[in-house]
Enzyme design. Structure first.
Site, PDB file in Angstrom:
ATOM      1  N   VAL A 168       0.832  -1.218   0.000  1.00  0.00           N
ATOM      2  CA  VAL A 168       0.000   0.000   0.000  1.00  0.00           C
ATOM      3  C   VAL A 168       0.865   1.268   0.000  1.00  0.00           C
ATOM      4  O   VAL A 168       0.594   2.216  -0.757  1.00  0.00           O
ATOM      5  CB  VAL A 168      -0.931   0.028   1.237  1.00  0.00           C
ATOM      6  CG1 VAL A 168      -1.942   1.145   1.093  1.00  0.00           C
ATOM      7  CG2 VAL A 168      -1.640  -1.278   1.403  1.00  0.00           C
ATOM      8  N   MET A 169       1.920   1.288   0.823  1.00  0.00           N
ATOM      9  CA  MET A 169       2.766   2.493   0.909  1.00  0.00           C
ATOM     10  C   MET A 169       3.463   2.771  -0.419  1.00  0.00           C
ATOM     11  O   MET A 169       3.454   3.900  -0.917  1.00  0.00           O
ATOM     12  CB  MET A 169       3.814   2.333   2.027  1.00  0.00           C
ATOM     13  CG  MET A 169       3.288   2.476   3.424  1.00  0.00           C
ATOM     14  SD  MET A 169       2.665   4.123   3.800  1.00  0.00           S
ATOM     15  CE  MET A 169       4.180   5.078   3.953  1.00  0.00           C
ATOM     16  N   GLY A 170       4.076   1.723  -0.989  1.00  0.00           N
ATOM     17  CA  GLY A 170       4.804   1.891  -2.257  1.00  0.00           C
ATOM     18  C   GLY A 170       3.876   2.340  -3.371  1.00  0.00           C
ATOM     19  O   GLY A 170       4.203   3.246  -4.143  1.00  0.00           O
ATOM     20  N   ASN A 209      11.448   1.870   7.213  1.00  0.00           N
ATOM     21  CA  ASN A 209      11.937   2.227   8.555  1.00  0.00           C
ATOM     22  C   ASN A 209      13.179   1.404   8.889  1.00  0.00           C
ATOM     23  O   ASN A 209      13.198   0.622   9.842  1.00  0.00           O
ATOM     24  CB  ASN A 209      10.840   1.962   9.598  1.00  0.00           C
ATOM     25  CG  ASN A 209       9.897   3.146   9.764  1.00  0.00           C
ATOM     26  OD1 ASN A 209      10.271   4.295   9.498  1.00  0.00           O
ATOM     27  ND2 ASN A 209       8.683   2.874  10.192  1.00  0.00           N
ATOM     28  N   SER A 267       6.908   9.550   6.566  1.00  0.00           N
ATOM     29  CA  SER A 267       5.873   9.496   7.592  1.00  0.00           C
ATOM     30  C   SER A 267       4.534   9.982   7.067  1.00  0.00           C
ATOM     31  O   SER A 267       4.479  10.828   6.177  1.00  0.00           O
ATOM     32  CB  SER A 267       6.274  10.346   8.797  1.00  0.00           C
ATOM     33  OG  SER A 267       5.272  10.260   9.788  1.00  0.00           O
ATOM     34  N   HIS A 323      11.832  10.671  15.275  1.00  0.00           N
ATOM     35  CA  HIS A 323      10.420  11.039  15.035  1.00  0.00           C
ATOM     36  C   HIS A 323       9.516   9.988  15.671  1.00  0.00           C
ATOM     37  O   HIS A 323       8.547  10.300  16.364  1.00  0.00           O
ATOM     38  CB  HIS A 323      10.162  11.140  13.519  1.00  0.00           C
ATOM     39  CG  HIS A 323       8.715  11.153  13.121  1.00  0.00           C
ATOM     40  ND1 HIS A 323       7.920  10.018  13.128  1.00  0.00           N
ATOM     41  CD2 HIS A 323       7.901  12.152  12.711  1.00  0.00           C
ATOM     42  CE1 HIS A 323       6.695  10.325  12.750  1.00  0.00           C
ATOM     43  NE2 HIS A 323       6.655  11.620  12.485  1.00  0.00           N
ATOM     44  N   ASN A 324       9.830   8.727  15.433  1.00  0.00           N
ATOM     45  CA  ASN A 324       8.989   7.654  15.972  1.00  0.00           C
ATOM     46  C   ASN A 324       9.080   7.571  17.489  1.00  0.00           C
ATOM     47  O   ASN A 324       8.090   7.252  18.150  1.00  0.00           O
ATOM     48  CB  ASN A 324       9.352   6.311  15.330  1.00  0.00           C
ATOM     49  CG  ASN A 324       8.766   6.182  13.935  1.00  0.00           C
ATOM     50  OD1 ASN A 324       8.538   7.184  13.252  1.00  0.00           O
ATOM     51  ND2 ASN A 324       8.530   4.971  13.492  1.00  0.00           N
ATOM     52  N   GLU A 332       6.821  10.092  18.593  1.00  0.00           N
ATOM     53  CA  GLU A 332       5.461   9.557  18.309  1.00  0.00           C
ATOM     54  C   GLU A 332       5.013   8.634  19.454  1.00  0.00           C
ATOM     55  O   GLU A 332       3.897   8.757  19.974  1.00  0.00           O
ATOM     56  CB  GLU A 332       5.509   8.809  16.978  1.00  0.00           C
ATOM     57  CG  GLU A 332       4.269   8.033  16.585  1.00  0.00           C
ATOM     58  CD  GLU A 332       4.489   7.239  15.276  1.00  0.00           C
ATOM     59  OE1 GLU A 332       4.916   7.823  14.269  1.00  0.00           O
ATOM     60  OE2 GLU A 332       4.247   6.008  15.268  1.00  0.00           O
ATOM     61  N   ARG A 365       4.382   0.151  26.717  1.00  0.00           N
ATOM     62  CA  ARG A 365       3.871  -0.799  25.711  1.00  0.00           C
ATOM     63  C   ARG A 365       4.276  -2.215  26.111  1.00  0.00           C
ATOM     64  O   ARG A 365       3.497  -3.162  25.962  1.00  0.00           O
ATOM     65  CB  ARG A 365       4.417  -0.474  24.316  1.00  0.00           C
ATOM     66  CG  ARG A 365       3.783   0.760  23.708  1.00  0.00           C
ATOM     67  CD  ARG A 365       3.928   0.764  22.192  1.00  0.00           C
ATOM     68  NE  ARG A 365       3.648   2.075  21.654  1.00  0.00           N
ATOM     69  CZ  ARG A 365       3.611   2.372  20.357  1.00  0.00           C
ATOM     70  NH1 ARG A 365       3.848   1.436  19.456  1.00  0.00           N
ATOM     71  NH2 ARG A 365       3.349   3.587  19.944  1.00  0.00           N
ATOM     72  N   ARG A 367      30.290   6.398  44.838  1.00  0.00           N
ATOM     73  CA  ARG A 367      31.162   5.692  43.875  1.00  0.00           C
ATOM     74  C   ARG A 367      32.608   5.697  44.352  1.00  0.00           C
ATOM     75  O   ARG A 367      33.334   4.703  44.247  1.00  0.00           O
ATOM     76  CB  ARG A 367      31.068   6.352  42.492  1.00  0.00           C
ATOM     77  CG  ARG A 367      29.726   6.170  41.795  1.00  0.00           C
ATOM     78  CD  ARG A 367      29.673   6.894  40.457  1.00  0.00           C
ATOM     79  NE  ARG A 367      30.537   6.288  39.469  1.00  0.00           N
ATOM     80  CZ  ARG A 367      31.569   6.887  38.889  1.00  0.00           C
ATOM     81  NH1 ARG A 367      31.868   8.143  39.208  1.00  0.00           N
ATOM     82  NH2 ARG A 367      32.308   6.255  38.012  1.00  0.00           N
ATOM     83  N   HIS A 390      36.338   5.526  42.630  1.00  0.00           N
ATOM     84  CA  HIS A 390      36.107   6.007  41.257  1.00  0.00           C
ATOM     85  C   HIS A 390      36.504   7.472  41.080  1.00  0.00           C
ATOM     86  O   HIS A 390      36.404   7.998  39.982  1.00  0.00           O
ATOM     87  CB  HIS A 390      34.640   5.800  40.872  1.00  0.00           C
ATOM     88  CG  HIS A 390      34.277   4.349  40.744  1.00  0.00           C
ATOM     89  ND1 HIS A 390      34.858   3.516  39.817  1.00  0.00           N
ATOM     90  CD2 HIS A 390      33.416   3.573  41.454  1.00  0.00           C
ATOM     91  CE1 HIS A 390      34.358   2.292  39.947  1.00  0.00           C
ATOM     92  NE2 HIS A 390      33.490   2.299  40.939  1.00  0.00           N
TER      93      HIS A 390
HETATM   94  C1  6PG Z   1       4.852   7.078  10.444  1.00  0.00           C
HETATM   95  C2  6PG Z   1       4.860   5.969  11.456  1.00  0.00           C
HETATM   96  C3  6PG Z   1       5.148   4.630  10.877  1.00  0.00           C
HETATM   97  C4  6PG Z   1       5.289   3.518  11.905  1.00  0.00           C
HETATM   98  C5  6PG Z   1       4.026   3.181  12.596  1.00  0.00           C
HETATM   99  C6  6PG Z   1       4.063   1.886  13.398  1.00  0.00           C
HETATM  100  O1  6PG Z   1       5.593   8.025  10.673  1.00  0.00           O
HETATM  101  O2  6PG Z   1       4.094   7.017   9.466  1.00  0.00           O
HETATM  102  O3  6PG Z   1       5.866   6.231  12.407  1.00  0.00           O
HETATM  103  O4  6PG Z   1       6.340   4.727  10.143  1.00  0.00           O
HETATM  104  O5  6PG Z   1       5.745   2.392  11.260  1.00  0.00           O
HETATM  105  O6  6PG Z   1       3.615   4.231  13.393  1.00  0.00           O
HETATM  106  O7  6PG Z   1       4.919   1.952  14.482  1.00  0.00           O
HETATM  107  P1  6PG Z   1       4.747   0.901  15.683  1.00  0.00           P
HETATM  108  O8  6PG Z   1       4.161  -0.351  15.110  1.00  0.00           O
HETATM  109  O9  6PG Z   1       6.126   0.654  16.216  1.00  0.00           O
HETATM  110  O10 6PG Z   1       3.824   1.544  16.666  1.00  0.00           O
END
Ligand code: 6PG
Length: 471
Positions: free
Chosen positions: A15-17, A105, A131, A188-189, A192, A289, A447, A453
């Site tokens: 889908v992305m490509g 990524n 992104s 960035h991630n 996120e 997570r 220490r 140390h």
């Molecule tokens: C983006 C996102 C993307 C990332 C997903 C899933 O910028 O479009 O960062 O690249 O792959 O958010 O990330 P996780 O599965 O690690 O939550």
């Protein structure tokens, strides 16, 4: 078909490509995509906008031979071995000067290795963070390319035309040497992850305060119309309204609380420790997570340590206003930690990452796009070499205006037993960062006590050791 026909090629028509390639075609470039799966090459051609030049082929060699030179092609395949496999099959087909972009990524160290490996052949390999998800790829992503700056010149017109635009400025720019593009995307991630965790903690506090899904929707919608406007707040508002199609419930209430991850948040934390740079909000987001996966133990522990009665007596409106400020504060702290990491990594790993451009590229198209990035842009306009955005006076004024309510929300979460680790750690980072003197003198003493140390003094230069406990 005559040779050298197409402007741009794509390897991998998932889908992305597919969406990214169709976006390139929509901007007047002729494009060709390769995928072994013929269903995907057909899907590409079927989805093309009328009047655009789009071709899908199941043969890599055919695709490469039909590209104008220097060839410009991108791969969007899963990170890791698949990228190396594509490079191996491309090598005999490409020529000096061709530009190959990895838009997945990938880990930046893999990108660096590939850049170095391909340098000898004269093929320009560039790592680029993309992104915005599927929709962003189709209509305007944010893109973070790094690598050879001359090679960037060849792909710049295409990337600028397909990128998201903010005030007419494309959300793509050359972001540094070697693996810089993927490094910036990794961070960035990380940001996120941090912001998503902070939003989920804010949700937990508001829910405990009695807000219904409808009220949560209204709250996030209102927030998105103000200072906190951002993609993640916007989609969160939508999520609260979504009805389940299998039951009468709201969908969010029937989704399992085990959060997935593909690893980029973890990479950010791992790398921050290598540098080292402190990014505790990101670390906490990754840990939460992980903790979300301890479902069986959490069920047992919930019975063993039940909730105590709620003692909060804030009105709903007061609670919403305070949580707004806490989330705003902690979101600033998340960006601050990520950007500080980029500042340090840029120097230590010799990437020359231009932070003002990073912030500009993040303003649109990407998952962490937000109005706050305008504030940071102004900070970098004053000082492009700012080590931490918290040191900018305008950012400081904003932070000071919301830190009081953040303290109240963090205290409330602690009293009520609501898990709010990322909010808490944003405040802990802030209080440490603004401490002229931290209590770490005591750690130095310990220490030196048990391990000789050594330590430095505040009054006399040099290195000292003491035989502790002897006076
Ligand atoms: C983006 C996102 C993307 C990332 C997903 C899933 O910028 O479009 O960062 O690249 O792959 O958010 O990330 P996780 O599965 O690690 O939550």
């Amino acid at each position: 078909m005559s040779n050298n026909l197409f402007d741009f090629g794509m390897i991998g028509l998932g889908v992305m490509g597919r969406n990214l390639l169709l976006n390139v075609a929509d901007h007047g470039f002729s494009v060709i995509g390769f995928d072994k799966d013929e269903a995907k090459t057909t899907a590409l051609e079927t989805a093309a906008t009328a009047g655009t030049t789009v071709k899908g082929v199941p043969d890599l060699e055919e695709m490469v031979q039909n590209l104008k030179t220097p060839r410009k092609l991108m791969m969007l395949v899963p990170a890791g071995q698949p990228v190396d496999d594509v490079i191996a099959s491309l090598l005999p087909l490409l020529e000096k000067g061709d530009v190959v972009i990895d838009g997945g990524n990938s880990h930046y160290t893999d990108t660096l290795r590939r850049v170095e490996y391909l340098k000898e052949t004269g093929i320009n390999f560039m790592g680029m963070g993309v992104s915005g998800g599927e929709q962003g790829a189709r209509t305007g992503p944010s893109m973070m390319p790094g690598g050879n700056v001359e090679a960037y010149g060849h792909i710049k017109p295409i990337l600028e035309s397909i990128a998201a635009k903010v005030g007419g400025v494309p959300c793509v720019d050359y972001l540094g040497k070697g693996g810089a593009g993927h490094y910036v995307k990794m961070v960035h991630n990380g940001i996120e992850y941090a912001i998503m965790q902070l939003i989920s903690e804010s949700y937990a506090i508001l829910k405990k305060g009695g807000l219904s899904n409808e009220k949560l929707h209204e709250t996030f919608k209102t927030w998105n119309e103000g200072l906190m406007q951002s993609f993640l707040i916007e989609i969160t508002a939508d999520i609260f309204l979504q009805k389940d199609d299998k039951t009468d419930a709201h969908l969010v209430d029937v989704i399992s609380d085990k959060a997935g991850s593909k690893g980029t948040g973890k990479w950010t934390s791992q790398d921050s420790m290598e540098l080292p740079v402190a990014v505790p909000v990101i670390d906490t987001a990754v840990a939460m997570r992980t903790l979300s996966g301890y479902k069986d133990e959490r069920v047992q522990a919930a019975a063993l340590y039940p909730d105590t009665d709620s003692s909060a007596n804030l009105s709903e409106e007061e609670l919403i206003a305070k949580v707004h400020d806490a989330l705003y504060f902690a979101t600033i702290l998340s960006y601050a930690q990520g950007l500080a990491m980029l500042f340090q990594a840029s120097k230590d790993l010799n990437m020359d990452i231009p932070l003002p451009k990073v912030v500009s590229v993040w303003r649109g198209g990407c998952i962490i796009r937000s109005l706050l990035l305008e504030v940071f842009s102004k900070a970098y306009a004053k000082n492009a070499d700012l080590s931490n955005i918290l040191l900018n006076e305008d950012v400081a004024a904003v932070v000071k205006s919301v830190v009081g309510n953040t303290r109240e929300v963090v205290s409330l979460a602690a009293k009520e037993g609501v898990p709010a680790g990322a909010l808490m750690s944003s405040l802990a980072y802030f209080d440490a960062f603004r401490s002229e003197r931290m209590p770490t003198n005591l750690i130095q003493a310990q220490r030196d006590y048990f391990g000789a140390h050594t330590y430095q003094r505040t009054d006399i230069p040099g290195t000292f050791h003491t035989e502790w406990g002897q006076n």
